[in-house]
Write a protein that holds these residues in place. Structure first.
Motif, short mmCIF file in Angstrom:
data_model
loop_
_atom_site.label_atom_id
_atom_site.label_comp_id
_atom_site.label_asym_id
_atom_site.label_seq_id
_atom_site.Cartn_x
_atom_site.Cartn_y
_atom_site.Cartn_z
N PRO A 52 0.80 -1.23 0.00
CA PRO A 52 0.00 0.00 0.00
C PRO A 52 0.83 1.27 0.00
O PRO A 52 0.31 2.35 -0.27
CB PRO A 52 -0.81 -0.11 1.29
CG PRO A 52 -0.78 -1.55 1.65
CD PRO A 52 0.53 -2.08 1.15
N SER A 53 2.12 1.17 0.29
CA SER A 53 2.94 2.38 0.32
C SER A 53 3.55 2.69 -1.05
O SER A 53 4.26 3.68 -1.20
CB SER A 53 4.05 2.23 1.36
OG SER A 53 4.98 1.26 0.92
N LEU A 54 3.28 1.83 -2.04
CA LEU A 54 3.87 2.06 -3.37
C LEU A 54 3.05 3.09 -4.15
O LEU A 54 1.89 2.84 -4.47
CB LEU A 54 3.92 0.75 -4.16
CG LEU A 54 4.44 0.88 -5.60
CD1 LEU A 54 5.93 1.20 -5.61
CD2 LEU A 54 4.16 -0.40 -6.38
N PRO A 55 3.65 4.25 -4.49
CA PRO A 55 2.89 5.24 -5.26
C PRO A 55 2.75 4.81 -6.72
O PRO A 55 3.70 4.32 -7.32
CB PRO A 55 3.76 6.50 -5.17
CG PRO A 55 4.78 6.22 -4.12
CD PRO A 55 4.99 4.74 -4.12
N VAL A 56 1.54 4.98 -7.26
CA VAL A 56 1.26 4.58 -8.64
C VAL A 56 0.53 5.70 -9.36
O VAL A 56 -0.46 6.25 -8.85
CB VAL A 56 0.40 3.30 -8.68
CG1 VAL A 56 0.06 2.94 -10.12
CG2 VAL A 56 1.09 2.14 -8.00
N LEU A 57 1.04 6.04 -10.55
CA LEU A 57 0.34 7.00 -11.40
C LEU A 57 -0.19 6.23 -12.62
O LEU A 57 0.58 5.62 -13.35
CB LEU A 57 1.30 8.11 -11.86
CG LEU A 57 0.73 9.11 -12.87
CD1 LEU A 57 -0.44 9.88 -12.30
CD2 LEU A 57 1.81 10.07 -13.33
N VAL A 58 -1.51 6.26 -12.81
CA VAL A 58 -2.13 5.54 -13.93
C VAL A 58 -2.45 6.54 -15.03
O VAL A 58 -3.03 7.60 -14.76
CB VAL A 58 -3.40 4.80 -13.45
CG1 VAL A 58 -4.14 4.21 -14.65
CG2 VAL A 58 -3.04 3.71 -12.46
N LEU A 59 -2.08 6.20 -16.25
CA LEU A 59 -2.37 7.05 -17.40
C LEU A 59 -3.48 6.41 -18.22
O LEU A 59 -3.47 5.20 -18.45
CB LEU A 59 -1.13 7.18 -18.29
CG LEU A 59 0.08 7.85 -17.67
CD1 LEU A 59 1.24 7.82 -18.65
CD2 LEU A 59 -0.25 9.28 -17.29
N SER A 60 -4.44 7.22 -18.64
CA SER A 60 -5.54 6.67 -19.43
C SER A 60 -5.81 7.54 -20.63
O SER A 60 -5.61 8.75 -20.60
CB SER A 60 -6.80 6.57 -18.57
OG SER A 60 -7.88 6.18 -19.37
N GLN A 61 -6.28 6.92 -21.69
CA GLN A 61 -6.69 7.68 -22.87
C GLN A 61 -8.06 8.31 -22.64
O GLN A 61 -8.49 9.16 -23.39
CB GLN A 61 -6.78 6.77 -24.10
CG GLN A 61 -5.47 6.24 -24.57
CD GLN A 61 -4.71 7.27 -25.40
OE1 GLN A 61 -4.87 8.47 -25.22
NE2 GLN A 61 -3.85 6.77 -26.27
N TYR A 62 -8.77 7.81 -21.63
CA TYR A 62 -10.16 8.22 -21.48
C TYR A 62 -10.42 8.81 -20.11
O TYR A 62 -9.74 8.48 -19.14
CB TYR A 62 -11.09 7.03 -21.71
CG TYR A 62 -10.82 6.36 -23.01
CD1 TYR A 62 -11.28 6.92 -24.19
CD2 TYR A 62 -10.08 5.19 -23.08
CE1 TYR A 62 -11.02 6.33 -25.40
CE2 TYR A 62 -9.82 4.59 -24.29
CZ TYR A 62 -10.29 5.17 -25.45
OH TYR A 62 -10.02 4.58 -26.65
N VAL A 63 -11.43 9.66 -20.08
CA VAL A 63 -11.87 10.22 -18.81
C VAL A 63 -12.87 9.24 -18.22
O VAL A 63 -14.05 9.35 -18.46
CB VAL A 63 -12.57 11.58 -19.03
CG1 VAL A 63 -12.75 12.30 -17.71
CG2 VAL A 63 -11.78 12.42 -19.99
N GLU A 64 -12.39 8.24 -17.51
CA GLU A 64 -13.29 7.24 -16.99
C GLU A 64 -13.31 7.32 -15.47
O GLU A 64 -12.39 6.87 -14.80
CB GLU A 64 -12.85 5.83 -17.40
CG GLU A 64 -12.67 5.65 -18.89
CD GLU A 64 -13.97 5.59 -19.65
OE1 GLU A 64 -14.99 6.11 -19.16
OE2 GLU A 64 -13.97 5.04 -20.75
N GLN A 65 -14.40 7.88 -14.95
CA GLN A 65 -14.45 8.00 -13.50
C GLN A 65 -14.51 6.62 -12.85
O GLN A 65 -14.08 6.45 -11.71
CB GLN A 65 -15.65 8.84 -13.08
CG GLN A 65 -16.98 8.27 -13.51
CD GLN A 65 -18.10 9.25 -13.24
OE1 GLN A 65 -17.94 10.43 -13.45
NE2 GLN A 65 -19.21 8.75 -12.76
N THR A 66 -15.03 5.64 -13.59
CA THR A 66 -15.10 4.30 -13.03
C THR A 66 -13.71 3.78 -12.68
O THR A 66 -13.48 3.27 -11.58
CB THR A 66 -15.75 3.34 -14.04
OG1 THR A 66 -16.96 3.93 -14.49
CG2 THR A 66 -16.02 2.00 -13.41
#
Lengths: 214, 412
Positions: free
Chosen positions: A75-89
């Motif tokens: 849980p302490s690992l920072p993650v940045l997710v990149l998406s092509q879409y604006v998906e609030q889900t």
């Protein structure tokens, strides 16, 4: 910062790696699919992970699932997710995945704003939450009921908070004093029945969680 | 308007009717019917006698079988004969046997309902219709003829009585045209009612059409996904890379320099192209729908709507992909319509599975008066929903509110 990048498009992957190196960060691994990402994280123990949502083999949401799995394991690992879409889900799933450490969900377009992008990555690595403004706008647009009690300025502040900005940054953006921002935040949190909290990103998470569950 | 059959011909003006070919054709039809009917009686009786006589040596069974199938021949000839007095050709209700060969043909025909209807028609025809044909023809020919030749064979009456009868004869012929045509028309209508294909004869065809339509929708869906994939892997990636390269280049030039301004402009263009491409892809096939299902996709669509949307989505399980896609695009189109036309300030989307049907309601508080005939959007959606056997109902009284109600069977 030691970074692991997972992105199946070669040009974009190499581009991100080159960009980060230029800003003095160390790219310890740049991989093209989710299993390789899991392996690279285990091997290199990076400070932060950048991953695309969609990757081989299924070209579905393997990157997001990998990010969630990584955060479940550590849980302490920072993650940045990149998406092509604006998906609030997807954003919601990621934000719900684990509490505490930094997490980010950005549109891929933001990579073009090189400095802002690197800055966002640094923020995530330092444990803050960064959510793409478009996603925030979508979240704010959907559930109006509790937010109707807010003034336009308070809503603006809430949006900036959700993007992970500090009080000082919000004050600069809105060209008001930091004290005014603090007052707005206190007021909107009260209106949303959220107790004041010293920790910026917890506050953001609380706001997002509130918007999601309504 | 030209008459299409004998019954319609009766309504023509007498001056036109009497000089038309209809009375003659009707007469020919009835004469043929009588002769053909008697021939049928003769043949069928012969077959039955043969059957009874030879049933001990099995060949008789073939004769029985031929009796049962006599209707097929009679039906075909009747349909052909009917062209004489009916311009609307009666289609053959029989279907092509699935396999070649006599055995397959026999088994197939014996299982068809139309075979038995034709047999029934043959019995009615032999027992009653052909006798009535004969009676009508005889009376309408015999009576005027008898009048015509009255002076020749009536000896016990004065000529003052018999000669007027001769003079009346042409009138009798003229009048006879009506009962002949009327009976021919009525008989043809009866034959048509019995010998025409019924809906259950064509059921197999309908099922096949429905299936092929569903296959077409599936094929479109696969194609849309492929387009989405291609755009995502190709143009989108390259635009992101372009934007990134421009961003990197900007780092190398002084802020505010002409080069910086040009690069900033180029980057803005790349960003706009990306945004447009994203909207395009969302319209082609929303990825979240494939990955997370209808509820998640509708939630996101509501987030993009220009007015606040209240959601009440009770969809626990995933539905078949074609159903999810159809329902999703109805919601998107309905939300887009209300933004464009209804001046609504609020909308709601409710979706749930009741029994084995998916119900989706999209409401707004706008001014109503939506007319599906004015835009192709809703009609296209109705077609799309119809392809998965669903229905779209629109209620939009002037003054509002507007409700779009969709039901799709989901077979769960």
């Amino acid at each position: 910062m030691r970074v692991v990048i997972a992105e199946d498009g070669l040009i974009v992957r190499e581009g991100i790696a080159g960009m980060l190196r230029r800003f003095g960060h160390e790219v310890v691994a740049a991989v093209g699919d989710a299993p390789a990402l899991m392996a690279a994280v285990t091997e290199h123990e990076p400070d932060v992970v950048v991953t695309d949502v969609r990757m081989p083999p299924g070209f579905s949401d393997e990157g997001l699932q990998a990010a969630i799995a990584l955060r479940a394991a550590d849980p302490s690992l920072p993650v940045l997710v990149l998406s092509q879409y604006v998906e609030q889900t997807y954003a919601a799933e990621l934000l719900d995945s684990a509490p505490a450490a930094g997490v980010g969900y950005l549109l891929k377009d933001r990579i073009g704003d090189v400095e802002e992008f690197v800055d966002a990555l640094v923020q995530v690595a330092s444990g803050r939450t960064v959510v793409d403004p478009d996603v925030v706008r979508q979240l704010l647009g959907r559930r109006r009921d509790p937010l109707q009690r807010l003034t336009a300025r308070e809503r603006e502040v809430l949006g900036l908070m959700a993007e992970g900005r500090s009080n000082a940054a919000i004050a600069r953006t809105l060209t008001v004093s930091e004290a005014a921002v603090a007052k707005h935040i206190g007021s909107l949190l009260a209106k949303l029945d959220l107790p004041p909290d010293a920790d910026d990103h917890r506050r953001v998470r609380a706001v997002l969680a509130y918007l999601r569950t309504g | 308007m030209a008459a299409r059959n004998a019954l319609e011909a009766l309504t023509m003006r007498p001056t036109r009717f009497l000089v038309s070919s209809w009375p003659w054709r009707s007469l020919a039809y009835l004469t043929g019917g009588a002769l053909f009917g008697f021939a049928t009686i003769f043949v069928v009786a012969g077959l039955l006698v043969t059957g009874v006589a030879l049933s001990i040596v099995l060949i008789g069974l073939a004769a029985y079988l031929a009796t049962l199938l006599a209707g097929v021949v009679v039906g075909r000839l009747e349909r052909w004969r009917m062209r004489l007095i009916d311009r609307d050709v009666l289609p053959d209700p029989h279907r092509r046997p699935p396999r070649p060969g006599l055995r397959a043909w026999l088994l197939f025909r014996l299982r068809e309902q139309s075979t038995w209807r034709e047999l029934g028609y043959t019995i009615v025809s032999a027992a009653a219709l052909c006798w009535m044909d004969a009676a009508v023809v005889t009376v309408t020919i015999f009576v005027p003829t008898a009048f015509l030749f009255a002076p020749l064979y009536i000896d016990d009456r004065p000529l003052s009585v018999t000669l007027p009868m001769t003079l009346v004869a042409p009138l009798a012929f003229v009048i006879a045209a009506y009962p002949v045509t009327a009976w021919a028309g009525a008989r043809a209508a009866m034959a048509r009612a019995i010998l025409a294909p019924r809906s259950n004869d064509t059921d197999a065809k309908l099922v096949e059409v429905t299936r092929s339509r569903a296959r077409l929708v599936d094929a479109f869906e696969v194609e849309r996904r492929r387009i989405e994939r291609d755009l995502h892997d190709g143009a989108q990636q390259r635009l992101v890379a372009l934007s990134m390269q421009l961003g990197m280049a900007r780092l190398e030039v002084p802020r505010g320099s002409p080069a910086d301004t040009a690069l900033t402009g180029a980057q803005a263009l790349a960003r706009e192209a990306l945004a447009e491409l994203r909207e395009l892809i969302r319209g082609v096939h929303p990825k979240v729908l494939t990955d997370r299902g209808l509820a998640a996709a509708v939630t996101d669509a509501a987030g993009h709507a220009p007015v606040p949307v209240d959601l009440d989505l009770r969809l626990d399980a995933r539905l078949p992909a074609t159903i999810e896609v159809a329902a999703y695009f109805v919601v998107v189109e309905a939300l887009a319509n209300l933004a464009k036309h209804s001046a609504a300030t609020r909308a709601s989307v409710a979706a749930a599975v009741h029994g084995d049907r998916l119900h989706v309601d999209v409401r707004d508080n706008g001014r109503g008066g939506a007319d599906p005939s004015r835009g192709t959007g809703l009609i296209g959606l109705a077609d799309r929903v119809a392809a998965v056997d669903g229905t779209v109902a629109l209620s939009s009284p002037p003054g509002g509110p507007t409700l779009v109600h969709v039901e799709i069977p989901c077979g769960s």
